[in-house]
Motif scaffolding. Sequence first.
Motif, short mmCIF file in Angstrom:
data_model
loop_
_atom_site.label_atom_id
_atom_site.label_comp_id
_atom_site.label_asym_id
_atom_site.label_seq_id
_atom_site.Cartn_x
_atom_site.Cartn_y
_atom_site.Cartn_z
N MET A 14 12.08 -10.82 -1.59
CA MET A 14 11.39 -9.28 -1.47
C MET A 14 12.33 -8.58 -2.84
SD MET A 14 10.33 -8.49 2.12
CE MET A 14 9.54 -9.67 3.20
N GLN A 15 11.69 -8.15 -3.89
CA GLN A 15 12.26 -7.51 -4.91
C GLN A 15 12.52 -5.98 -4.46
OE1 GLN A 15 13.37 -8.20 -8.30
NE2 GLN A 15 14.21 -6.52 -7.57
N PHE A 16 11.51 -5.45 -3.52
CA PHE A 16 11.71 -4.09 -2.98
C PHE A 16 12.37 -4.14 -1.91
CE2 PHE A 16 8.13 -6.54 -1.39
CZ PHE A 16 8.23 -6.28 0.08
N HIS A 17 12.93 -2.72 -1.39
CA HIS A 17 13.80 -2.98 -0.06
C HIS A 17 12.91 -2.62 1.09
CE1 HIS A 17 17.89 -2.47 -2.09
NE2 HIS A 17 17.33 -1.98 -3.06
N ALA A 41 6.89 -9.17 -6.82
CA ALA A 41 7.47 -8.59 -5.71
C ALA A 41 7.75 -9.47 -4.53
CB ALA A 41 6.29 -7.39 -5.27
N ILE A 42 6.95 -10.41 -4.24
CA ILE A 42 7.36 -11.38 -3.16
C ILE A 42 7.35 -12.76 -3.71
CG2 ILE A 42 7.07 -12.01 -0.93
CD1 ILE A 42 5.77 -9.40 -0.21
N VAL A 43 8.12 -13.68 -3.25
CA VAL A 43 8.23 -15.09 -3.72
C VAL A 43 8.45 -15.68 -2.49
CG1 VAL A 43 8.83 -14.87 -5.99
CG2 VAL A 43 10.64 -15.18 -4.19
N GLY A 44 8.13 -16.85 -2.24
CA GLY A 44 8.29 -17.78 -1.19
C GLY A 44 7.81 -19.19 -1.46
N ALA A 101 3.41 -12.09 -3.78
CA ALA A 101 2.92 -10.74 -4.20
C ALA A 101 3.44 -10.22 -5.39
CB ALA A 101 3.08 -9.67 -2.94
N VAL A 102 2.60 -9.25 -5.99
CA VAL A 102 3.14 -8.68 -7.30
C VAL A 102 2.90 -7.03 -7.25
CG1 VAL A 102 2.50 -10.45 -8.85
CG2 VAL A 102 0.73 -8.67 -8.37
N THR A 103 3.60 -6.24 -8.01
CA THR A 103 3.28 -4.96 -8.16
C THR A 103 2.91 -4.70 -9.91
OG1 THR A 103 3.92 -2.78 -7.57
CG2 THR A 103 5.80 -4.10 -8.57
N ASP A 104 2.50 -3.53 -10.00
CA ASP A 104 2.15 -3.19 -11.49
C ASP A 104 3.20 -2.21 -11.77
OD1 ASP A 104 0.24 -3.41 -14.06
OD2 ASP A 104 0.59 -1.24 -13.65
N GLU A 115 0.29 -6.16 -4.35
CA GLU A 115 -0.76 -6.72 -4.33
C GLU A 115 -0.57 -8.35 -4.06
OE1 GLU A 115 -4.22 -8.64 -7.40
OE2 GLU A 115 -2.72 -7.17 -8.24
N PHE A 116 -1.10 -8.74 -2.84
CA PHE A 116 -0.78 -10.02 -2.36
C PHE A 116 -1.64 -11.15 -3.16
CE2 PHE A 116 -0.44 -8.34 2.26
CZ PHE A 116 0.76 -7.58 1.98
N VAL A 117 -0.91 -12.07 -3.84
CA VAL A 117 -1.69 -12.77 -4.64
C VAL A 117 -1.58 -14.44 -3.87
CG1 VAL A 117 -1.62 -11.67 -6.62
CG2 VAL A 117 0.54 -13.15 -6.20
N GLY A 118 -1.16 -14.39 -3.03
CA GLY A 118 -0.81 -15.81 -2.41
C GLY A 118 -0.92 -15.77 -0.80
N GLU A 119 -1.05 -16.99 -0.13
CA GLU A 119 -1.10 -16.93 1.23
C GLU A 119 0.24 -17.19 1.63
OE1 GLU A 119 -3.92 -19.64 2.85
OE2 GLU A 119 -5.53 -18.85 1.72
#
Length: 204
Positions: free
Chosen positions: A177-180, A167-170, A157-160, A123-127
Motif C-alpha cells: 500500500m503506497q498510502f498509510h 496505490a495498492i499492489v498484490g 488500486a490506483v489514485t489520481d 479506485e479499485f482496478v483488480g480483485e
Amino acid sequence: MIAVIDYGMGNLHSVSKAVERLGYEAAVTSDPAEILAADGAILPGVGAFGDAMANLRDTGLEVVVKEYAASGKPLLGICLGMQLLFTESEEHGRHQGLNLLPGRVVRFQGKYKIPHMGWNDLEFVGESPLFRDVKPGHVYFVHSFHALPDRKEDLLAVTDYQQPVTAIVGRGSLFGMQFHPEKSGELGLKLLQRFLELTAVRVG
C-alpha cells in the motif's frame, strides 16, 4: 503474532498500535527467528529507498524478508515498504530493491506539487481479498516517488495525482500500500484489517 519489521526506518509505533487496535498481537522486531515465525509481517518505511535497502542488507533482513515472502504467509509493505518490494528505484541514483514484484519506482514529473501529500480517492482496478465488503474512499499519501508495476495483474488500486498512481499492489499473499493505512481513517483500518484477517490469528 504480526511482526512489524524494524530495519531502522519506518513509522513502527503507529503501525503496531493500529494492528493492536484491530485486535491482533504486534511485535516490533528485527529478530530473524521471530519474523519468520510470525503469522503475518508488515514492512513499513519512511525515508529514502537506497538507505532502506542498505539497512536491510546490513542487518541481514533482506534475506529474511525474501524468505518470509517465499513462505506464502501474508506480507504487507507500507509506503516506502511497498516500493522496496519492486525490482529497482531511481531515487537518488539507481538502487536494486527486493525484486519480489517486477517493476520500478520513479519520481513524479510535472509542474505540480511534489511530494504528493494529502487525501486522495482510491479506485479499485483488480480483485483482492483486501476489498471484501470495502468501498473505495479517501486515504492518506505522502510520497515523491511512485511504483510502475511491470505486470498489470499486480496492480490492485490506483489514485489520481495528475496521472494514475499505483496505490495498492498484490500477488498471492504479498501486498503493498503506497498510502498509510494506519493514518487513513476508517477505510485505511478496514483495508489493514482485511490483510490481518488473512493470517487467521485474530485474538481478543
